[in-house]
Design a protein around this motif. Structure first.
Motif, PDB file in Angstrom:
ATOM      1  N   MET A 254      -7.456  30.463 -55.120  1.00 23.04           N
ATOM      2  CA  MET A 254      -8.587  31.326 -55.468  1.00 23.04           C
ATOM      3  C   MET A 254      -8.105  32.528 -56.263  1.00 23.04           C
ATOM      4  SD  MET A 254     -10.652  31.170 -51.820  1.00 23.04           S
ATOM      5  CE  MET A 254      -9.174  31.577 -50.854  1.00 23.04           C
ATOM      6  N   THR A 255      -8.708  32.727 -57.434  1.00 21.98           N
ATOM      7  CA  THR A 255      -8.373  33.849 -58.301  1.00 21.98           C
ATOM      8  C   THR A 255      -9.641  34.591 -58.681  1.00 21.98           C
ATOM      9  OG1 THR A 255      -6.509  32.615 -59.239  1.00 21.98           O
ATOM     10  CG2 THR A 255      -7.254  34.564 -60.441  1.00 21.98           C
ATOM     11  N   PRO A 256      -9.793  35.852 -58.282  1.00 22.03           N
ATOM     12  CA  PRO A 256     -10.973  36.609 -58.687  1.00 22.03           C
ATOM     13  C   PRO A 256     -10.952  36.855 -60.195  1.00 22.03           C
ATOM     14  CG  PRO A 256      -9.763  37.717 -56.913  1.00 22.03           C
ATOM     15  CD  PRO A 256      -8.891  36.629 -57.435  1.00 22.03           C
ATOM     16  N   ASP A 257     -12.117  36.775 -60.827  1.00 17.49           N
ATOM     17  CA  ASP A 257     -12.269  37.090 -62.248  1.00 17.49           C
ATOM     18  C   ASP A 257     -13.364  38.139 -62.358  1.00 17.49           C
ATOM     19  OD1 ASP A 257     -12.745  37.225 -64.971  1.00 17.49           O
ATOM     20  OD2 ASP A 257     -12.513  35.057 -65.284  1.00 17.49           O
ATOM     21  N   LEU A 258     -12.951  39.398 -62.406  1.00 13.89           N
ATOM     22  CA  LEU A 258     -13.932  40.480 -62.431  1.00 13.89           C
ATOM     23  C   LEU A 258     -14.691  40.519 -63.743  1.00 13.89           C
ATOM     24  CD1 LEU A 258     -12.089  43.441 -60.648  1.00 13.89           C
ATOM     25  CD2 LEU A 258     -13.370  41.523 -59.671  1.00 13.89           C
ATOM     26  N   GLY A 259     -14.043  40.036 -64.815  1.00 15.86           N
ATOM     27  CA  GLY A 259     -14.704  40.038 -66.113  1.00 15.86           C
ATOM     28  C   GLY A 259     -15.948  39.182 -66.151  1.00 15.86           C
ATOM     29  N   THR A 260     -15.952  38.083 -65.398  1.00 16.55           N
ATOM     30  CA  THR A 260     -17.119  37.190 -65.358  1.00 16.55           C
ATOM     31  C   THR A 260     -17.827  37.227 -64.013  1.00 16.55           C
ATOM     32  OG1 THR A 260     -15.733  35.317 -64.670  1.00 16.55           O
ATOM     33  CG2 THR A 260     -16.048  35.639 -67.041  1.00 16.55           C
ATOM     34  N   SER A 261     -17.359  38.086 -63.108  1.00 18.57           N
ATOM     35  CA  SER A 261     -17.924  38.178 -61.753  1.00 18.57           C
ATOM     36  C   SER A 261     -17.965  36.803 -61.100  1.00 18.57           C
ATOM     37  CB  SER A 261     -19.329  38.804 -61.792  1.00 18.57           C
ATOM     38  OG  SER A 261     -19.264  40.138 -62.228  1.00 18.57           O
ATOM     39  N   THR A 262     -16.834  36.127 -61.132  1.00 15.73           N
ATOM     40  CA  THR A 262     -16.719  34.808 -60.511  1.00 15.73           C
ATOM     41  C   THR A 262     -15.424  34.725 -59.712  1.00 15.73           C
ATOM     42  OG1 THR A 262     -15.604  33.855 -62.447  1.00 15.73           O
ATOM     43  CG2 THR A 262     -18.006  33.655 -62.350  1.00 15.73           C
ATOM     44  N   LEU A 263     -15.410  33.778 -58.782  1.00 14.93           N
ATOM     45  CA  LEU A 263     -14.193  33.425 -58.066  1.00 14.93           C
ATOM     46  C   LEU A 263     -13.767  32.053 -58.574  1.00 14.93           C
ATOM     47  CD1 LEU A 263     -12.149  34.053 -55.757  1.00 14.93           C
ATOM     48  CD2 LEU A 263     -13.641  32.692 -54.266  1.00 14.93           C
ATOM     49  N   ARG A 264     -12.675  32.015 -59.290  1.00 14.80           N
ATOM     50  CA  ARG A 264     -12.172  30.756 -59.827  1.00 14.80           C
ATOM     51  C   ARG A 264     -11.386  30.053 -58.722  1.00 14.80           C
ATOM     52  NH1 ARG A 264     -12.575  29.537 -64.828  1.00 14.80           N
ATOM     53  NH2 ARG A 264     -10.619  28.368 -64.882  1.00 14.80           N
ATOM     54  N   GLY A 285     -23.087  36.005 -43.429  1.00 16.64           N
ATOM     55  CA  GLY A 285     -23.958  34.856 -43.291  1.00 16.64           C
ATOM     56  C   GLY A 285     -24.898  34.641 -44.461  1.00 16.64           C
ATOM     57  N   ARG A 286     -24.865  35.535 -45.448  1.00 19.74           N
ATOM     58  CA  ARG A 286     -25.723  35.422 -46.633  1.00 19.74           C
ATOM     59  C   ARG A 286     -24.931  34.831 -47.786  1.00 19.74           C
ATOM     60  NH1 ARG A 286     -26.233  38.534 -51.075  1.00 19.74           N
ATOM     61  NH2 ARG A 286     -24.839  40.122 -50.167  1.00 19.74           N
ATOM     62  N   THR A 287     -25.433  33.753 -48.380  1.00 19.08           N
ATOM     63  CA  THR A 287     -24.755  33.115 -49.501  1.00 19.08           C
ATOM     64  C   THR A 287     -24.809  34.016 -50.724  1.00 19.08           C
ATOM     65  OG1 THR A 287     -25.209  30.883 -48.712  1.00 19.08           O
ATOM     66  CG2 THR A 287     -24.751  31.133 -51.056  1.00 19.08           C
ATOM     67  N   VAL A 288     -23.646  34.218 -51.321  1.00 25.53           N
ATOM     68  CA  VAL A 288     -23.527  35.020 -52.537  1.00 25.53           C
ATOM     69  C   VAL A 288     -23.535  34.120 -53.762  1.00 25.53           C
ATOM     70  CG1 VAL A 288     -21.985  36.562 -53.815  1.00 25.53           C
ATOM     71  CG2 VAL A 288     -22.326  36.892 -51.366  1.00 25.53           C
ATOM     72  N   ALA A 299     -10.458  24.266 -62.164  1.00 27.22           N
ATOM     73  CA  ALA A 299     -10.992  25.360 -61.356  1.00 27.22           C
ATOM     74  C   ALA A 299     -12.511  25.417 -61.446  1.00 27.22           C
ATOM     75  CB  ALA A 299     -10.385  26.687 -61.802  1.00 27.22           C
ATOM     76  N   LEU A 300     -13.142  25.675 -60.316  1.00 31.81           N
ATOM     77  CA  LEU A 300     -14.579  25.909 -60.255  1.00 31.81           C
ATOM     78  C   LEU A 300     -14.835  27.409 -60.354  1.00 31.81           C
ATOM     79  CD1 LEU A 300     -15.496  23.618 -57.221  1.00 31.81           C
ATOM     80  CD2 LEU A 300     -15.263  22.982 -59.626  1.00 31.81           C
ATOM     81  N   SER A 301     -15.906  27.778 -61.032  1.00 32.04           N
ATOM     82  CA  SER A 301     -16.275  29.190 -61.143  1.00 32.04           C
ATOM     83  C   SER A 301     -17.460  29.454 -60.224  1.00 32.04           C
ATOM     84  CB  SER A 301     -16.626  29.534 -62.591  1.00 32.04           C
ATOM     85  OG  SER A 301     -15.470  29.464 -63.419  1.00 32.04           O
ATOM     86  N   VAL A 302     -17.182  30.117 -59.111  1.00 28.21           N
ATOM     87  CA  VAL A 302     -18.229  30.425 -58.139  1.00 28.21           C
ATOM     88  C   VAL A 302     -18.754  31.824 -58.441  1.00 28.21           C
ATOM     89  CG1 VAL A 302     -18.820  30.552 -55.701  1.00 28.21           C
ATOM     90  CG2 VAL A 302     -16.945  29.064 -56.459  1.00 28.21           C
ATOM     91  N   PRO A 303     -20.047  31.984 -58.713  1.00 29.32           N
ATOM     92  CA  PRO A 303     -20.564  33.316 -59.046  1.00 29.32           C
ATOM     93  C   PRO A 303     -20.495  34.274 -57.861  1.00 29.32           C
ATOM     94  CG  PRO A 303     -22.359  31.731 -58.829  1.00 29.32           C
ATOM     95  CD  PRO A 303     -21.096  30.941 -58.758  1.00 29.32           C
ATOM     96  N   VAL A 304     -20.034  35.485 -58.147  1.00 28.20           N
ATOM     97  CA  VAL A 304     -20.042  36.580 -57.165  1.00 28.20           C
ATOM     98  C   VAL A 304     -20.654  37.785 -57.874  1.00 28.20           C
ATOM     99  CG1 VAL A 304     -18.697  37.941 -55.515  1.00 28.20           C
ATOM    100  CG2 VAL A 304     -17.918  35.642 -56.156  1.00 28.20           C
ATOM    101  N   PRO A 305     -21.966  37.821 -58.008  1.00 27.96           N
ATOM    102  CA  PRO A 305     -22.600  38.887 -58.791  1.00 27.96           C
ATOM    103  C   PRO A 305     -22.395  40.262 -58.154  1.00 27.96           C
ATOM    104  CG  PRO A 305     -24.239  37.573 -57.616  1.00 27.96           C
ATOM    105  CD  PRO A 305     -22.935  36.869 -57.456  1.00 27.96           C
ATOM    106  N   SER A 306     -22.218  41.269 -59.025  1.00 27.43           N
ATOM    107  CA  SER A 306     -22.000  42.654 -58.575  1.00 27.43           C
ATOM    108  C   SER A 306     -21.002  42.696 -57.422  1.00 27.43           C
ATOM    109  CB  SER A 306     -23.325  43.297 -58.148  1.00 27.43           C
ATOM    110  OG  SER A 306     -24.262  43.264 -59.200  1.00 27.43           O
ATOM    111  N   PRO A 307     -19.792  42.223 -57.647  1.00 27.71           N
ATOM    112  CA  PRO A 307     -18.851  42.065 -56.530  1.00 27.71           C
ATOM    113  C   PRO A 307     -18.502  43.385 -55.871  1.00 27.71           C
ATOM    114  CG  PRO A 307     -17.718  41.829 -58.634  1.00 27.71           C
ATOM    115  CD  PRO A 307     -19.181  41.855 -58.943  1.00 27.71           C
ATOM    116  N   GLY A 339     -10.762  38.360 -51.551  1.00 22.30           N
ATOM    117  CA  GLY A 339     -11.082  39.726 -51.939  1.00 22.30           C
ATOM    118  C   GLY A 339     -11.210  39.770 -53.448  1.00 22.30           C
ATOM    119  N   MET A 340     -12.249  40.400 -53.934  1.00 23.10           N
ATOM    120  CA  MET A 340     -12.478  40.488 -55.370  1.00 23.10           C
ATOM    121  C   MET A 340     -11.758  41.719 -55.901  1.00 23.10           C
ATOM    122  SD  MET A 340     -14.249  37.836 -56.210  1.00 23.10           S
ATOM    123  CE  MET A 340     -14.914  38.225 -57.835  1.00 23.10           C
ATOM    124  N   ARG A 341     -10.682  41.465 -56.609  1.00 20.03           N
ATOM    125  CA  ARG A 341      -9.906  42.562 -57.204  1.00 20.03           C
ATOM    126  C   ARG A 341      -9.110  42.020 -58.374  1.00 20.03           C
ATOM    127  NH1 ARG A 341      -5.746  40.307 -57.683  1.00 20.03           N
ATOM    128  NH2 ARG A 341      -4.144  39.840 -56.150  1.00 20.03           N
TER     129      ARG A 341
END
Length: 789
Positions: A254-264, A285-288, A299-307, A339-341
């Protein structure tokens, strides 16, 4: 006020927030481990086993259970609800290296503590020609029927072979710091008792493999040893069973990508290529965000809006779930967290700096060797494993350098959870130049370690080599590591200025070691400047020494008051002079004493915190805060004459003057003789060794400068040497009502007047002129109009 050493508080368990799905799952897993515990050897053997006395006892030494020690789920970034802990009492034997399985098992050992440790119950030296043997029985829980069974080892040092029911399980494993597993399904007796046998050969420094600070030798406390410590042979991390589906997930990258607000996220799996996989990120418990893709399809890009960003001050973790699908049916589920960083190198105000989430923050940490007097390589409990990291936080540090050792995955979990930036060293080989086989093994193990820990948000830099130990191909290795994990910084050599080390010239940082330091480390056009080691201030605490009277340090302190003043003085020097000049990170040696090293902020047994926690925390927090703003700077006018007035209350009529070649202070008034006025007048010029600092040329002896020599400050003519130029260069830092003048080649040491004499003084030093009384006032000077224009 200074404080005497105080006992460390009892270890406190910091519970993860109830919002996290991972946390709830870990609690369930711990309960399941108790319900699914594999059978131990015969009760008579277990009851006969006892630990050996430890040379020092930690607060957790007596809390280690005989059966199922370290009973927490061992792999927090890839969790499943069912598992069985095989830690506990195993049969044990030692044979020659070339011998087969023993016929006699006359001893027992408590796994996962190494044979050299007291907590293992063996506590004796392991030699290069010894082969260690382990044996125990287990039964497979009935609830696991229909699933494969995997036997997992957190780590075993060094060459490990496993047999189940008399048949070898998988290939022999070489490596002391990486996890490995064997699918033992085909070898099991599902309806009855199973026997697992493990052999380990560990030649330590004679074998050529990665060993870190280990050296084979006596296990009882003894004189000597220096910076190398007792070896740690055999199984030293948790051994455990896990049921899995025939097609199952094996790893999440898992690699955070802050530029696209995704978790690769790259999902690795066994027997599942081409299968669909779903990855979901949630919090409370809330899906992001959720994404479905193909195993092996990239790699899959999982959206993490406004991380919600992960930082040391706010180490926010998201929950992650990965599901392997067969059509619409979920056939395997694993839990994890992230962690998104971001971590990168960037130019900040014209200086190369490491930036966390796009912003520079000074990284202040300690060297953490990860040794224990009772368990050697293995912390006695999970609370103990967490404790050293918690003390970093208590002391105000935001970073830790894990020094040429790799800890269990739960250590990284606590670093992620508590919020500490981690520099992870690759354990060094022996000091000699390695042969081709050793290089191949070392690089393969390094890749395994990167794979195992690449998803931890706390880990921000890989440190390839240290002080030239076993060094080779520095530039190639740094490029290889950067290509293998481009999401992190790389340090090609820690201590390029030390001990014959060769700088590969690449990587993201230039890393110096300076004892006591902090010395002078400057960034380049392409690399940030970091202080990979400094400090080493020692204080031996009676009753808490590994070998009483045998401790050493880089600079002994007579008492806690001097240690506090000296340490905070070093941190203040980083804040006032080194960080504004381009330094971006520092690693203090060290968090705890280790065997005969007495450099720790804590004693080796973790029973005493030697320093004033409040003072240390305040110094570190001030350093971090200064890095977030514009560092305060002090400047002086150059090219003209000034007189330097004392600012200490009651002595403000005194000025710095020279007399018979020595610097002194003396009252000067309009009625003073012309010679005194001239002696008290100095021409301020750019520093002879550093134009960002200053040199002070005598008004009536042109070509002679104010310089320190053997701590006394003189007026002397330059001889053109680099040493003279450095000794005659002073860096200005802010002071109340004036400037403080710090020696450019001894940051943290200041121009001070004392009993009318002028000295190079050290906060926390042991000389009379180092006294803490009015230290700041005595080292602050007002630059005023010259007495002689």
């Amino acid at each position: 006020m200074p404080h005497a050493p105080t006992s460390a508080p009892p270890p406190r368990t910091l519970r993860p927030a109830p919002r996290a799905l991972l946390t709830a799952l870990l609690a369930v897993l711990a309960l399941c481990a108790g319900a699914l515990t594999a059978a131990a050897p015969a009760q008579a053997a277990a009851s006969a086993w006892t630990p050996k006395p430890s040379p020092l006892t930690t607060p957790w030494t007596d809390q280690v259970p005989t059966d199922k020690p370290l009973n927490e789920y061992p792999r927090p970034q890839l969790t499943r609800p069912d598992w069985a802990n095989l830690n506990g009492i195993w049969d044990f034997a030692v044979t020659a290296a070339n011998a087969g399985q023993p016929t006699q098992w006359n001893e027992q050992i408590r796994v996962p503590f190494v044979a050299e440790s007291a907590l293992s119950g063996i506590k004796r030296q392991v030699n290069a020609g010894d082969k260690l043997w382990y044996r125990r029985t287990f039964t497979v829980p009935a609830g696991w029927n229909g699933r494969n069974v995997v036997l997992n080892f957190g780590a075993s040092d060094w060459r490990t072979t496993v047999w189940v029911n008399g048949q070898q399980a998988g290939a022999e494993h070489s490596g002391g710091y990486d996890a490995f597993s064997h699918d033992i399904t085909a070898l099991l007796n599902r309806g009855g008792t199973n026997t697992v046998v493990v052999s380990v050969l560990d030649p330590t420094q004679s074998g050529g493999q990665a060993i870190g600070k280990q050296r084979s030798g006596p296990v009882e406390p003894h004189a000597g040893g220096g910076i190398f410590y007792t070896s740690a042979s055999g199984i030293w991390q948790t051994v455990w069973l896990e049921p899995v589906a025939p097609a199952h997930i094996t790893r999440l990258d898992m690699t955070p990508d802050l530029g696209t607000s995704t978790l690769r996220t790259t999902v690795r799996a066994a027997g599942a290529n081409g299968r669909q996989v779903r990855v979901t990120v949630s919090t409370g418990g809330r899906t992001v965000g959720t994404t479905t893709g193909t195993v092996g399809g990239g790699a899959l890009s999982v959206p993490v809006p406004s991380p919600h960003l992960w930082t040391p001050e706010d180490p926010f973790l998201y929950d992650v779930r990965a599901e392997l699908l067969d059509g619409t049916t979920v056939t395997d589920t694993t839990g994890s967290y992230t962690g998104m960083r971001s971590i990168a190198l960037a130019r900040v105000d014209g200086v190369q700096r490491p930036v966390l989430n796009g912003k520079f923050v000074f990284q202040t940490g300690t060297l953490d060797q990860g040794y224990w007097p009772d368990g050697i390589y293995t912390a006695p409990t999970d609370d103990a494993l967490k404790y050293d990291l918690q003390k970093h936080k208590d002391l105000g540090f935001n970073m830790v350098r894990k020094h040429i050792k790799v800890e269990p995955q739960r250590w990284f979990y606590w670093a992620d959870k508590l919020g500490l930036l981690v520099w992870q060293d690759m354990p060094a080989m022996d000091l000699r130049t390695p042969d081709s086989a050793a290089r191949t093994q070392w690089e393969a193990e390094y890749h395994e370690i990167i794979d195992e820990h690449r998803s931890s948000p706390s880990l921000v830099m890989w440190v390839d080599e240290n002080e030239g130990w076993g060094q080779y191909d520095q530039a190639r290795i740094a490029d290889d590591v950067k290509a293998y994990d481009p999401s992190r910084l790389v340090d090609n050599m820690s201590g390029v200025n030390c001990c014959g080390a060769v700088d590969g010239g690449n990587g993201d940082v230039v890393d110096h070691h300076n004892y006591v330091g902090p010395g002078v480390t400057r960034p380049s056009a392409s690399r940030a400047a970091v202080l990979g080691e400094f400090g080493g201030l020692g204080l031996r605490v009676q009753g808490h020494e590994w070998y009483p009277g045998g401790g050493f340090s880089y600079e002994d302190q007579p008492d806690a008051a001097h240690l506090n003043n000296r340490f905070t003085g070093l941190i203040d020097a980083l804040r006032l002079q080194q960080m504004p000049a381009g330094l971006s990170a520092s690693v203090y040696t060290e968090i705890t004493d280790v065997e005969n090293e007495a450099n720790g902020l804590l004693t080796y047994d973790r029973q005493v915190v030697k320093v004033d926690e409040n003072r240390v925390r305040a110094a570190n927090q001030a350093l971090i805060a200064a890095s977030r703003g514009t560092p305060p700077r002090a400047t002086l006018p150059t090219g003209g004459y000034k007189s330097l007035r004392v600012t200490t209350p009651g002595f403000t009529d005194r000025y710095l003057r020279h007399y018979d070649g020595l610097a002194n202070t003396e009252p000067v008034t309009a009625a003073s003789p012309a010679l005194l006025k001239a002696d008290a007048t100095w021409k301020i010029v750019p520093g002879l060794s550093d134009s960002a600092c200053y040199s002070f040329e005598s008004r009536n002896y042109p070509g002679e400068y104010l310089r320190h020599r053997e701590f006394r400050v003189h007026r002397e003519a330059g001889d053109g040497s680099a040493l003279f130029k450095a000794d005659a260069t002073w860096c200005a830092v802010p002071g109340e009502g004036g400037v403080r003048l710090m020696a450019s080649n001894f940051p943290g040491q200041y121009l001070r007047h004392y009993n009318s004499e002028v000295w190079l003084a050290t906060p926390g030093g042991t000389h009379a002129y180092d006294t803490p009384d009015r230290f700041t006032e005595d080292t602050t000077w007002a630059a005023e109009n010259p007495w002689t224009p």
